[in-house]
Design an enzyme around this catalytic site. Sequence first.
Site, short mmCIF file in Angstrom:
data_model
loop_
_atom_site.label_atom_id
_atom_site.label_comp_id
_atom_site.label_asym_id
_atom_site.label_seq_id
_atom_site.Cartn_x
_atom_site.Cartn_y
_atom_site.Cartn_z
N GLY A 157 37.39 38.87 33.83
CA GLY A 157 36.04 38.88 33.04
C GLY A 157 34.69 38.55 33.58
O GLY A 157 34.69 38.60 35.05
N GLY A 174 30.35 45.26 40.17
CA GLY A 174 31.68 45.48 40.95
C GLY A 174 32.48 45.92 40.13
O GLY A 174 33.30 46.97 40.47
N HIS A 175 32.91 45.10 39.00
CA HIS A 175 33.96 45.48 38.07
C HIS A 175 33.76 47.02 37.44
O HIS A 175 34.63 47.79 37.41
CB HIS A 175 34.16 44.62 36.87
CG HIS A 175 34.37 43.19 37.29
ND1 HIS A 175 33.45 42.16 37.10
CD2 HIS A 175 35.60 42.57 37.87
CE1 HIS A 175 34.00 40.94 37.63
NE2 HIS A 175 35.30 41.21 38.02
N GLN A 192 46.63 30.75 39.17
CA GLN A 192 46.04 31.14 40.65
C GLN A 192 45.19 30.08 40.91
O GLN A 192 44.36 30.18 42.03
CB GLN A 192 45.55 32.55 40.89
CG GLN A 192 44.48 32.99 39.93
CD GLN A 192 44.30 34.34 40.03
OE1 GLN A 192 45.06 35.02 39.36
NE2 GLN A 192 42.93 34.73 40.49
N LYS A 195 36.76 43.69 47.96
CA LYS A 195 36.06 42.60 47.83
C LYS A 195 37.04 41.33 48.40
O LYS A 195 36.64 40.60 49.07
CB LYS A 195 35.42 42.18 46.66
CG LYS A 195 34.94 41.05 46.12
CD LYS A 195 33.62 40.42 46.93
CE LYS A 195 33.35 38.93 46.93
NZ LYS A 195 34.10 38.17 45.96
N ASP A 196 37.99 41.66 47.55
CA ASP A 196 39.14 40.82 47.62
C ASP A 196 40.43 41.20 48.52
O ASP A 196 41.13 41.86 47.97
CB ASP A 196 39.70 40.32 46.38
CG ASP A 196 38.73 39.52 45.44
OD1 ASP A 196 38.55 38.48 45.86
OD2 ASP A 196 38.08 40.25 44.72
P1 AMP Z 1 37.97 39.14 39.46
O1 AMP Z 1 37.41 39.38 38.22
O2 AMP Z 1 37.06 38.54 40.25
O3 AMP Z 1 39.25 38.91 39.34
O4 AMP Z 1 37.70 40.82 39.84
C1 AMP Z 1 38.48 41.74 39.19
C2 AMP Z 1 38.72 42.78 40.24
O5 AMP Z 1 37.30 43.28 40.65
C3 AMP Z 1 39.27 42.70 41.62
O6 AMP Z 1 40.06 43.56 42.14
C4 AMP Z 1 38.06 42.45 42.54
O7 AMP Z 1 38.52 42.68 43.85
C5 AMP Z 1 37.23 43.48 42.09
N1 AMP Z 1 35.84 43.23 42.55
C6 AMP Z 1 35.14 41.98 42.27
N2 AMP Z 1 34.16 41.73 42.84
C7 AMP Z 1 33.84 43.14 43.36
C8 AMP Z 1 33.00 43.71 43.87
N3 AMP Z 1 31.65 43.08 44.34
N4 AMP Z 1 32.83 45.09 44.37
C9 AMP Z 1 34.11 45.79 43.95
N5 AMP Z 1 35.15 45.19 43.41
C10 AMP Z 1 34.98 43.92 42.89
#
Ligand code: AMP
Length: 283
Positions: free
Chosen positions: A35, A40-41, A65, A154-155
């Site tokens: 969320g 990026g999402h 995690q 990113k991750d």
């Molecule tokens: P998170 O909500 O932070 O767990 O991220 C969910 C997904 O979005 C994961 O696969 C992240 O790697 C991806 N993500 C987060 N930030 C970015 C970004 N700046 N660019 C591309 N993907 C992203």
Amino acid sequence: MANRPIVTRTVDSLRRALAPFRGAGQRITLVPTMGALHAGHLALVREARRRARRVVVSIFVNPTQFAPHEDFGSYPRGFAADLAVLRAAKADLIWAPSAQVMYPDGFATRIEPQGAAMAGLEDKFRPHFFGGVATVVAKLFTQTEPDFAMFGEKDYQQLCVVTQMAKDLDLAVKVIGVPTVREKDGLALSSRNAYLSPAERTVAPTLYRMLKASAARIRQGEPIEMVLEEGRAEIEHAGFAVDYLEARHARTLAPITPRKERPIRLLVAAKIGKTRLIDNLGV
Ligand code: AMP
């Protein structure tokens, strides 16, 4: 405005909602998130839509995690805003289980990924992290049974771990990495950027500038160790406390010995004030 996505909160209702898609022979892409959605999402959702007729976005801040001292309690949450954004992005279904649905009383199974999960990068500073990620992602995959799943570069270590896990467990999902979306000044978008003070926000792009410059120098043949040492000094000088800055094999994340292994990925984690940022770049 697109239709409101279906929101499901139990495994049964998720499966019921997916059945007609499957029955119609439509392919499904899963985009797992915690969320607090940003551009990026949304890049992941866009890529998801290119691959399959139906897009499922999961929103679950996964408690397993986070270590006790980490930011689980204060992690940004805003379901109404996320819903509006996903509606505009034409997601079909939002899978938003509670912790009790994901981990009911008596839950007693945990996946312990090896290989890239033990590369000595994030795992060294967050030892509980990839076990938590692998377990929840395995559950998301078996709950949703997607054809594709989108993960951000990113991750980067997480992308490697999840790809390996899907392969090792013979899960019929193709894991796809999506390039990192950045602010104009290079800072990788992250839900945690919201923690940065204005002064820290000004310093934060140093991380990406350093990665870009270091990658260029390594490409030109400068010795990796020297480049990394200077890169570390540069971001420390800017105010970062560095957890790691490393050059690794882009697929295995194994350490690089002089001149041999390619392709190379640079990976960095560093704290500015109380906020821990990670970033990475291909050489
Ligand atoms: P998170 O909500 O932070 O767990 O991220 C969910 C997904 O979005 C994961 O696969 C992240 O790697 C991806 N993500 C987060 N930030 C970015 C970004 N700046 N660019 C591309 N993907 C992203």
